[in-house]
Design an enzyme around this catalytic site. Structure first.
Site, PDB file in Angstrom:
ATOM      1  N   CYS A  40      39.618  50.892  33.271  1.00 54.38           N
ATOM      2  CA  CYS A  40      39.686  51.926  32.787  1.00 54.38           C
ATOM      3  C   CYS A  40      38.810  51.664  31.210  1.00 54.38           C
ATOM      4  CB  CYS A  40      40.814  52.600  32.076  1.00 54.38           C
ATOM      5  SG  CYS A  40      41.908  53.301  33.575  1.00 54.38           S
ATOM      6  N   GLY A  67      35.251  53.413  34.884  1.00 57.59           N
ATOM      7  CA  GLY A  67      36.220  54.248  35.646  1.00 57.59           C
ATOM      8  C   GLY A  67      35.376  55.504  35.734  1.00 57.59           C
ATOM      9  N   ASN A 141      44.163  51.426  28.778  1.00 59.73           N
ATOM     10  CA  ASN A 141      43.569  50.246  29.724  1.00 59.73           C
ATOM     11  C   ASN A 141      44.533  49.242  30.035  1.00 59.73           C
ATOM     12  OD1 ASN A 141      40.569  47.792  29.356  1.00 59.73           O
ATOM     13  ND2 ASN A 141      41.752  48.823  31.291  1.00 59.73           N
ATOM     14  N   GLY A 142      44.953  48.957  31.211  1.00 56.38           N
ATOM     15  CA  GLY A 142      45.678  48.058  31.600  1.00 56.38           C
ATOM     16  C   GLY A 142      46.849  48.485  32.579  1.00 56.38           C
ATOM     17  N   TYR A 284      32.719  39.911  36.200  1.00 58.77           N
ATOM     18  CA  TYR A 284      32.344  41.187  36.826  1.00 58.77           C
ATOM     19  C   TYR A 284      32.246  42.655  36.045  1.00 58.77           C
ATOM     20  CZ  TYR A 284      32.589  44.603  40.758  1.00 58.77           C
ATOM     21  OH  TYR A 284      32.129  45.599  41.581  1.00 58.77           O
ATOM     22  N   SER A 325      25.782  42.487  39.072  1.00 57.13           N
ATOM     23  CA  SER A 325      26.371  41.593  38.296  1.00 57.13           C
ATOM     24  C   SER A 325      26.017  39.958  38.741  1.00 57.13           C
ATOM     25  CB  SER A 325      27.965  41.665  38.348  1.00 57.13           C
ATOM     26  OG  SER A 325      28.450  41.509  39.840  1.00 57.13           O
ATOM     27  N   ASP A 392      26.671  35.886  44.423  1.00 53.29           N
ATOM     28  CA  ASP A 392      27.396  36.545  44.101  1.00 53.29           C
ATOM     29  C   ASP A 392      28.559  36.629  43.007  1.00 53.29           C
ATOM     30  OD1 ASP A 392      28.291  39.421  44.282  1.00 53.29           O
ATOM     31  OD2 ASP A 392      28.500  39.225  46.617  1.00 53.29           O
ATOM     32  N   ASP A 393      28.946  37.413  42.411  1.00 53.52           N
ATOM     33  CA  ASP A 393      30.115  37.194  41.522  1.00 53.52           C
ATOM     34  C   ASP A 393      31.345  36.811  42.079  1.00 53.52           C
ATOM     35  OD1 ASP A 393      31.658  39.799  41.717  1.00 53.52           O
ATOM     36  OD2 ASP A 393      29.581  40.665  41.558  1.00 53.52           O
ATOM     37  N   CYS A 429      45.691  41.387  41.818  1.00 48.51           N
ATOM     38  CA  CYS A 429      45.869  41.580  40.190  1.00 48.51           C
ATOM     39  C   CYS A 429      46.921  42.586  40.036  1.00 48.51           C
ATOM     40  CB  CYS A 429      44.556  41.854  39.747  1.00 48.51           C
ATOM     41  SG  CYS A 429      44.518  42.180  37.830  1.00 48.51           S
ATOM     42  N   CYS A 483      44.679  35.773  39.584  1.00 45.99           N
ATOM     43  CA  CYS A 483      44.187  36.023  41.071  1.00 45.99           C
ATOM     44  C   CYS A 483      43.642  34.987  41.682  1.00 45.99           C
ATOM     45  CB  CYS A 483      43.134  37.296  40.622  1.00 45.99           C
ATOM     46  SG  CYS A 483      41.629  36.798  39.758  1.00 45.99           S
TER      47      CYS A 483
END
Length: 514
Positions: A40, A67, A141-142, A284, A325, A392-393, A429, A483
């Site tokens: 978010c 978002g 956000n979170g 990312y 990214s 790639d990321d 996550c 993660c």
């Protein structure tokens, strides 16, 4: 409150269920994504005279990448609160009349991707509530990991909830504390009861606040405008308003913007021995032109690419990014390779179709495979007859990687090597990223060699955990790497921790000594 950029007032330091991805719903068709999805974005503005709605609207556009499910703005004109919250992208959620109706020089805004709570308007933000001590708006956000514990206690006290999201839990708890304490103490009490990651912009009547959790997991920064101040998830939003980045909000800090837009006050409410900054913001999520925790994201990604070459570089004809990214990673990788004498060409060999959005419907496996070709198409002349390294990321499920390798071989690549600018993702996550379950994560039960075989690349290598920390000039102890390690900086049911941490006992912190 004293005038000034940073009049610090330090308060005394006080040393659920896990949030999971929201289910699919009829209101929002969510595709079978192969990569992690955004969290978010939050913003808050306090200006001297002009209305805050338009700067908030522009800021939400700058944060749209964080978002795309809903967008909302809440303002206050000194007498009453005004709000407009709708599902969809910012441009779809607001008409010109909607923005003009949001009166007042103070306000907050939000763009949402749901990782906890339903995918419908009941969980869209900012969340607003009116109570005996005034009007309250909150953007989050979170993800809290003890939201259910706090919700159950509040419900037992008679609080009625209209959504299943954790943001409403924070709003109700703060509203309750505001009945018994001043603004700073009320925020501190709520912070002492909730556990998890959060960056918040809050509006109490016409006062705008910013709060970052004591571990600083999610980003939040302060910017100065010609006629006021702004709080935002990323500095790119401040740039959009022609503002100047002042600094990051510190972990455990409460920032109160003065209602006249002339300054802000700082209260360091909590301090921890270590932070838990999310390394994936730099890998990312964040815009490359944003500065997060004193690091320009673009330069961090280039440095990650350089370290990727140092650890696992392979000489090939062409190095190309998976857009978008992967671009900075590939640039740093190719530059490091060339500095060591490798005859490597950096090329944009994959073109992205920017008009295939998140709502693309893919009901069958064949169509899901076709979606990669719709989104990414190789440039044949760059690939044909060449040895190719794609950067790639991250690799999450492995589906996209498999299809990209096949696409490049179909276009005549002699060899296809894959390099990844992050360590293998082995665990989900819980802090606000809709990533995947362990069962869906290809690295959770496969070695690097097994993954290479699965995606049919000629070689595969990931970046190491230590390289990520080095690129961020940080100790691994100050990063959230749950993660990629399976050990988290928060007390999550059934998961290991990487530090001595336990969630608050609900029912005690609210009455703690302030």
């Amino acid at each position: 409150m004293p005038n000034g950029r940073d009049a610090a007032r330090s308060g005394s330091t006080e040393n659920a269920q896990s949030g999971e991805s929201a289910p699919s719903s009829p209101e929002s068709t969510r595709p079978d994504l192969s990569g992690p999805t955004e969290k978010c974005g939050v913003v808050g503005v306090s200006l001297t005279e002009r209305d805050a709605a338009r700067p908030l609207y522009y800021s939400l556009y700058a944060l749209q990448h964080r978002g795309q499910e809903s967008a909302g703005i809440v303002t206050h004109d000194g007498f009453q609160q005004h709000d407009h919250v709708e599902m969809g992208l910012v441009g779809d959620a607001f008409e010109q009349d909607d923005v003009e109706a949001l009166r007042g020089s103070a306000g907050i805004g939000h763009v949402r991707y749901p990782t906890a709570g339903s995918v419908d308007k009941s969980c869209a933000q900012p969340f607003t509530v009116s109570f005996r001590s005034g009007a309250l708006g909150l953007s989050h956000n979170g993800n809290l990991v003890n939201a259910e514990d706090v919700r159950d206690e509040l419900a037992a006290e008679g609080h009625a909830f209209t959504s299943d999201g954790d943001t409403e839990v924070i709003a109700h708890d703060l509203a309750r504390n505001l009945l018994e304490a001043d603004l700073v103490r009320a925020v501190k009490r709520t912070m002492g009861r909730i556990h998890g990651s959060y960056s918040l912009t809050i509006m109490h009547d016409d006062t705008v606040l910013g709060v970052r959790d004591p571990e600083g997991n999610r980003p939040l920064c302060i910017g100065e405008l010609d006629d006021g101040y702004v709080l935002a998830s990323e500095s790119a939003a401040i740039d959009t308003l022609d503002g100047e980045l002042v600094r990051d909000v510190r972990p455990g800090e409460l920032v109160v913007l003065q209602p006249n837009g002339e300054g802000f006050d700082s209260y360091q409410l909590f301090e921890r021995e270590n932070t838990a900054h999310c390394f994936f913001e730099h890998v990312y999520f964040a815009r490359p032109d944003s500065v997060i925790d004193d690091h320009l994201v673009y330069e961090v990604r280039r440095e990650l690419g350089r370290k990727l070459w140092e650890e696992s570089g392979i000489d090939s004809d062409v190095v190309m990014p998976v857009p978008d990214s992967g671009r900075a990673f590939a640039s740093g990788y190719a530059e490091a390779a060339q500095e060591e004498g490798a005859n490597v060409e950096f090329a944009e060999g994959l073109m992205k179709n920017r008009y295939v959005g998140r709502t693309f419907i893919m009901p069958t496996q064949d169509e899901r495979e076709r979606a990669v070709r719709l989104k990414l198409n190789p440039i044949k002349s760059t690939v044909e007859g060449k040895t190719v390294t794609i950067i790639d990321d991250s690799i999450v499920r492995g589906t996209t990687s498999t299809q990209l390798v096949a696409l490049l071989r179909d276009c005549g690549a002699e060899e296809v090597h894959m390099r990844v600018g992050a360590p293998p993702i082995v665990a989900p996550c819980y802090m606000g990223i809709d990533m995947a379950t362990r069962e869906e994560l290809i690295a959770s039960d496969k070695s690097v060699e097994e993954i290479r075989e699965a995606i049919e690349a000629d070689s595969l290598a990931y970046l190491s955990n230590d390289a990520v920390a080095d690129a961020l000039d940080a100790s691994r102890a100050d990063l959230c790497m749950g993660c990629v390690t399976g050990e988290y900086p928060y007390d999550i049911d059934g998961e290991a921790t990487d530090r001595d941490v336990s969630r608050p006992e609900v029912g005690t912190a609210a009455n703690a000594d302030d």
